[in-house]
Design a protein around this motif. Structure first.
Motif, PDB file in Angstrom:
ATOM      1  N   ALA A   1       0.829  -1.208   0.000  1.00  0.00           N
ATOM      2  CA  ALA A   1       0.000   0.000   0.000  1.00  0.00           C
ATOM      3  C   ALA A   1       0.863   1.259   0.000  1.00  0.00           C
ATOM      4  O   ALA A   1       0.576   2.231  -0.708  1.00  0.00           O
ATOM      5  CB  ALA A   1      -0.927  -0.009   1.215  1.00  0.00           C
ATOM      6  N   VAL A   2       1.923   1.250   0.794  1.00  0.00           N
ATOM      7  CA  VAL A   2       2.828   2.404   0.838  1.00  0.00           C
ATOM      8  C   VAL A   2       3.489   2.611  -0.525  1.00  0.00           C
ATOM      9  O   VAL A   2       3.584   3.741  -1.025  1.00  0.00           O
ATOM     10  CB  VAL A   2       3.888   2.210   1.937  1.00  0.00           C
ATOM     11  N   ALA A   3       3.947   1.497  -1.137  1.00  0.00           N
ATOM     12  CA  ALA A   3       4.578   1.596  -2.459  1.00  0.00           C
ATOM     13  C   ALA A   3       3.617   2.178  -3.482  1.00  0.00           C
ATOM     14  O   ALA A   3       3.993   3.032  -4.306  1.00  0.00           O
ATOM     15  CB  ALA A   3       5.074   0.226  -2.909  1.00  0.00           C
ATOM     16  N   ALA A   4       2.353   1.728  -3.427  1.00  0.00           N
ATOM     17  CA  ALA A   4       1.356   2.218  -4.384  1.00  0.00           C
ATOM     18  C   ALA A   4       1.024   3.680  -4.146  1.00  0.00           C
ATOM     19  O   ALA A   4       0.747   4.427  -5.088  1.00  0.00           O
ATOM     20  CB  ALA A   4       0.098   1.364  -4.294  1.00  0.00           C
ATOM     21  N   TYR A   5       1.046   4.108  -2.896  1.00  0.00           N
ATOM     22  CA  TYR A   5       0.763   5.518  -2.594  1.00  0.00           C
ATOM     23  C   TYR A   5       1.886   6.423  -3.098  1.00  0.00           C
ATOM     24  O   TYR A   5       1.639   7.506  -3.636  1.00  0.00           O
ATOM     25  CB  TYR A   5       0.578   5.698  -1.091  1.00  0.00           C
ATOM     26  N   LEU A   6       3.121   5.946  -2.931  1.00  0.00           N
ATOM     27  CA  LEU A   6       4.266   6.759  -3.336  1.00  0.00           C
ATOM     28  C   LEU A   6       4.480   6.761  -4.848  1.00  0.00           C
ATOM     29  O   LEU A   6       4.934   7.757  -5.417  1.00  0.00           O
ATOM     30  CB  LEU A   6       5.534   6.253  -2.633  1.00  0.00           C
ATOM     31  N   ALA A   7       4.163   5.649  -5.494  1.00  0.00           N
ATOM     32  CA  ALA A   7       4.348   5.538  -6.947  1.00  0.00           C
ATOM     33  C   ALA A   7       3.145   4.824  -7.548  1.00  0.00           C
ATOM     34  O   ALA A   7       3.207   3.628  -7.861  1.00  0.00           O
ATOM     35  CB  ALA A   7       5.639   4.778  -7.260  1.00  0.00           C
ATOM     36  N   PRO A   8       2.016   5.520  -7.696  1.00  0.00           N
ATOM     37  CA  PRO A   8       0.767   4.852  -8.094  1.00  0.00           C
ATOM     38  C   PRO A   8       0.717   4.390  -9.540  1.00  0.00           C
ATOM     39  O   PRO A   8      -0.006   3.431  -9.849  1.00  0.00           O
ATOM     40  CB  PRO A   8      -0.299   5.922  -7.834  1.00  0.00           C
ATOM     41  N   ALA A   9       1.441   5.028 -10.434  1.00  0.00           N
ATOM     42  CA  ALA A   9       1.263   4.770 -11.866  1.00  0.00           C
ATOM     43  C   ALA A   9       1.385   3.296 -12.257  1.00  0.00           C
ATOM     44  O   ALA A   9       0.526   2.766 -12.979  1.00  0.00           O
ATOM     45  CB  ALA A   9       2.237   5.619 -12.680  1.00  0.00           C
ATOM     46  N   PRO A  10       2.429   2.572 -11.822  1.00  0.00           N
ATOM     47  CA  PRO A  10       2.533   1.161 -12.235  1.00  0.00           C
ATOM     48  C   PRO A  10       1.364   0.310 -11.755  1.00  0.00           C
ATOM     49  O   PRO A  10       0.934  -0.626 -12.446  1.00  0.00           O
ATOM     50  CB  PRO A  10       3.848   0.697 -11.592  1.00  0.00           C
ATOM     51  N   PHE A  11       0.831   0.631 -10.584  1.00  0.00           N
ATOM     52  CA  PHE A  11      -0.268  -0.149 -10.028  1.00  0.00           C
ATOM     53  C   PHE A  11      -1.590   0.207 -10.699  1.00  0.00           C
ATOM     54  O   PHE A  11      -2.433  -0.666 -10.930  1.00  0.00           O
ATOM     55  CB  PHE A  11      -0.342   0.057  -8.516  1.00  0.00           C
ATOM     56  N   VAL A  12      -1.792   1.477 -11.003  1.00  0.00           N
ATOM     57  CA  VAL A  12      -2.994   1.889 -11.731  1.00  0.00           C
ATOM     58  C   VAL A  12      -3.054   1.191 -13.082  1.00  0.00           C
ATOM     59  O   VAL A  12      -4.124   0.775 -13.542  1.00  0.00           O
ATOM     60  CB  VAL A  12      -3.011   3.423 -11.910  1.00  0.00           C
ATOM     61  N   ALA A  13      -1.899   1.014 -13.714  1.00  0.00           N
ATOM     62  CA  ALA A  13      -1.855   0.343 -15.025  1.00  0.00           C
ATOM     63  C   ALA A  13      -2.269  -1.115 -14.938  1.00  0.00           C
ATOM     64  O   ALA A  13      -2.603  -1.729 -15.954  1.00  0.00           O
ATOM     65  CB  ALA A  13      -0.441   0.449 -15.608  1.00  0.00           C
ATOM     66  N   MET A  14      -2.278  -1.686 -13.733  1.00  0.00           N
ATOM     67  CA  MET A  14      -2.635  -3.098 -13.556  1.00  0.00           C
ATOM     68  C   MET A  14      -4.068  -3.293 -13.081  1.00  0.00           C
ATOM     69  O   MET A  14      -4.427  -4.375 -12.607  1.00  0.00           O
ATOM     70  CB  MET A  14      -1.667  -3.759 -12.574  1.00  0.00           C
ATOM     71  N   ASP A  15      -4.906  -2.251 -13.200  1.00  0.00           N
ATOM     72  CA  ASP A  15      -6.263  -2.381 -12.654  1.00  0.00           C
ATOM     73  C   ASP A  15      -7.065  -3.504 -13.309  1.00  0.00           C
ATOM     74  O   ASP A  15      -7.961  -4.073 -12.692  1.00  0.00           O
ATOM     75  CB  ASP A  15      -7.021  -1.053 -12.746  1.00  0.00           C
ATOM     76  N   GLY A  16      -6.728  -3.876 -14.522  1.00  0.00           N
ATOM     77  CA  GLY A  16      -7.430  -4.971 -15.176  1.00  0.00           C
ATOM     78  C   GLY A  16      -7.095  -6.334 -14.615  1.00  0.00           C
ATOM     79  O   GLY A  16      -7.736  -7.341 -14.978  1.00  0.00           O
ATOM     80  N   LEU A  17      -6.122  -6.408 -13.712  1.00  0.00           N
ATOM     81  CA  LEU A  17      -5.711  -7.697 -13.139  1.00  0.00           C
ATOM     82  C   LEU A  17      -6.487  -8.064 -11.880  1.00  0.00           C
ATOM     83  O   LEU A  17      -6.348  -9.179 -11.376  1.00  0.00           O
ATOM     84  CB  LEU A  17      -4.212  -7.663 -12.801  1.00  0.00           C
TER      85      LEU A  17
END
Length: 318
Positions: free
Chosen positions: A16-32
């Protein structure tokens, strides 16, 4: 692998901390999100056999009580807590959706650690999962349908695809090839933890802009929701005369939800904000369940009372 899965709350927090600090890579995986949850449910199915489904018929009273508490207490508690805290409609819908979801697969492991009735835990998780195809959409509509449009039919088909099909495939694989899949079964809990952690990170990434304003209210609601479920499962069982092992099992089954399903349904049918309670619940219920299991593990349950059910404990399932 056991050490990795036991630290699930820590991995979820770091993700969660990683996603908050750098959201772009995780947002790109929303289809997963949906495929990842399907993988988790496949793993659940691979721990089950036809005997686990027929066990519902052999223990109707306690199974009926457990599933009844699951679908009566948790959606109502989510709705009441959300209203009391003045949550915005998206978070209210997400909290109710968590409450209307079936029991979580992690509950079986926590039940084992807490010296509960593992066979009953598996039976309750299985039964509530099967009922979810109808109960989850209907209860969500019942409590929040006036505030948020609830696509009941769409949710029903989503649950069928995300839950029932993978579980059925897993059961079939286990029935046909279970004797040869020992190493794979031992790996699947770690795979499930990794999948859930990634789902949580994706949801945090999607909500990164709103986390500062939404997360504290949602976190408080989740803690209260989980606590009410744990307390209701335990104390209702004790008041009705069930033994300590059964009460512990019902507490864990009622309080620990399939929050991954709630996240997947929220993203697909509501919004990313509606998925935030489910993501937070995934972290918190594993932490609270582990702490409770540790407390109970140091206190062996006394000999069962008059209403204790006959149980079986299959070492392969613990």
């Amino acid at each position: 692998m056991t050490g990795f899965t036991a630290l699930m709350p820590l991995w979820a927090l770091l993700g969660a901390v990683a996603a908050y600090l750098a959201p772009a890579p995780f947002v790109a995986m929303d289809g997963l999100i949906v495929p990842l949850l399907g993988l988790v449910m496949l793993g659940m199915g691979m721990t089950l056999t036809a005997r686990d489904f027929t066990a519902v018929l052999r223990r109707p009273e306690v199974v009926g009580l457990g599933i009844g508490l699951q679908y009566l207490v948790m959606p109502l508690a989510g709705w009441a807590i959300g209203l009391a805290l003045g949550l915005p409609p998206a978070l209210l819908a997400g909290l109710v959706l968590v409450g209307a979801s079936p029991g979580g697969t992690a509950s079986n492991v926590v039940c084992y650690l807490a010296r509960g009735d593992v066979a009953l835990s598996i039976t309750l998780t299985t039964g509530s999962t099967l009922i979810a195809i109808l109960a989850t959409p209907f209860l969500t509509w019942l409590y929040v349908g006036e505030r948020v449009p609830v696509p009941v039919e769409g949710m029903l088909w989503s649950i069928a695809r995300i839950v029932l099909v993978p579980v059925a495939v897993g059961v079939m694989i286990n029935s046909l090839l279970g004797a040869y899949l020992g190493p794979l079964k031992r790996v699947f809990p770690a795979v499930s933890v990794a999948a859930i952690v990634l789902i949580i990170a994706i949801i945090v990434g999607l909500n990164q802009a709103n986390v500062a304003t939404l997360v504290w209210a949602a976190a408080l609601a989740v803690v209260l929701h989980n606590a009410l479920g744990l307390a209701a499962g335990y104390w209702v069982a004790r008041r009705l005369g069930w033994d300590e092992r059964t009460a512990r099992t019902l507490a864990i089954e009622v309080g620990m939800q399939n929050s991954g399903l709630a996240v997947a349904l929220a993203v697909k049918h509501f919004s990313a904000a509606a998925a935030l309670p489910g993501a937070l619940f995934s972290v918190w219920h594993n932490l609270s369940g582990s702490l409770l299991a540790g407390h109970w593990a140091r206190r062996p349950p006394p000999e069962s009372g008059s209403r204790n059910c006959e149980t079986r404990e299959d070492p392969d399932q613990t």
